[in-house]
Design a protein around this motif. Structure first.
Motif, PDB file in Angstrom:
ATOM      1  N   ARG A 181       0.800  -1.221   0.000  1.00 11.93           N
ATOM      2  CA  ARG A 181       0.000   0.000   0.000  1.00 11.93           C
ATOM      3  C   ARG A 181       0.838   1.280   0.000  1.00 11.93           C
ATOM      4  O   ARG A 181       0.431   2.257  -0.609  1.00 11.93           O
TER       5      ARG A 181
ATOM      6  N   PHE B 271       0.327   4.368  -2.572  1.00 12.95           N
ATOM      7  CA  PHE B 271       0.182   5.752  -2.135  1.00 12.95           C
ATOM      8  C   PHE B 271       1.059   6.657  -2.981  1.00 12.95           C
ATOM      9  O   PHE B 271       0.626   7.715  -3.433  1.00 12.95           O
TER      10      PHE B 271
ATOM     11  N   PHE C 153      -9.499  12.810  -0.663  1.00 10.23           N
ATOM     12  CA  PHE C 153      -9.585  11.658   0.229  1.00 10.23           C
ATOM     13  C   PHE C 153     -10.238  10.475  -0.457  1.00 10.23           C
ATOM     14  O   PHE C 153      -9.792   9.333  -0.307  1.00 10.23           O
ATOM     15  N   SER C 154     -11.256  10.738  -1.233  1.00 12.64           N
ATOM     16  CA  SER C 154     -11.940   9.658  -1.941  1.00 12.64           C
ATOM     17  C   SER C 154     -11.029   9.008  -2.979  1.00 12.64           C
ATOM     18  O   SER C 154     -11.001   7.779  -3.108  1.00 12.64           O
TER      19      SER C 154
ATOM     20  N   LYS D  87      -8.267   6.869  -1.181  1.00  8.59           N
ATOM     21  CA  LYS D  87      -8.833   5.631  -0.640  1.00  8.59           C
ATOM     22  C   LYS D  87      -9.158   4.657  -1.760  1.00  8.59           C
ATOM     23  O   LYS D  87      -8.900   3.463  -1.652  1.00  8.59           O
ATOM     24  N   TRP D  88      -9.715   5.162  -2.869  1.00  9.68           N
ATOM     25  CA  TRP D  88     -10.051   4.289  -3.981  1.00  9.68           C
ATOM     26  C   TRP D  88      -8.802   3.698  -4.612  1.00  9.68           C
ATOM     27  O   TRP D  88      -8.761   2.508  -4.902  1.00  9.68           O
TER      28      TRP D  88
ATOM     29  N   THR E 138      -5.694   3.243  -3.352  1.00  8.45           N
ATOM     30  CA  THR E 138      -4.993   2.265  -2.529  1.00  8.45           C
ATOM     31  C   THR E 138      -5.801   0.994  -2.333  1.00  8.45           C
ATOM     32  O   THR E 138      -5.236  -0.067  -2.088  1.00  8.45           O
ATOM     33  N   SER E 139      -7.129   1.062  -2.455  1.00 10.10           N
ATOM     34  CA  SER E 139      -7.928  -0.158  -2.324  1.00 10.10           C
ATOM     35  C   SER E 139      -7.804  -1.049  -3.563  1.00 10.10           C
ATOM     36  O   SER E 139      -8.098  -2.245  -3.486  1.00 10.10           O
TER      37      SER E 139
END
Length: 78
Positions: free
Chosen positions: A10, A14, A66-67, A70-71, A73-74
């Motif tokens: 991860r 990032f 932020f969205s 998060k998307w 790295t997922s």
């Protein structure tokens, strides 16, 4: 065989997502200006529905960095 020899990938994701985060940060700054204008329009004419829609759009632009991080790295399989 794992892709990272048992380590977490991860942080790499990032770093790869930073350019996308920078673009979304610029969009969020634009969203702040749109939010201020939309909020002023809502105060002047509270019955105007389009001003409310503009404020909601601006809030989604502000939350974009932020969205996106998060998307992104997922989506890393490790």
């Amino acid at each position: 065989m794992s892709c990272c020899c048992g380590e977490d990938c991860r942080p790499l994701g990032f770093l790869l997502g930073l350019p996308f985060a920078f673009v979304s940060l610029l969009l969020s700054v634009i969203g702040v200006f749109i939010w201020i204008v939309g909020l002023a329009l809502t105060c002047i004419c509270p019955c105007c529905l389009c001003a409310t829609i503009i404020v909601e759009l601006a809030l989604s632009l502000i939350k974009a960095p932020f969205s996106i991080m998060k998307w992104f790295t997922s989506k890393i399989p490790c």
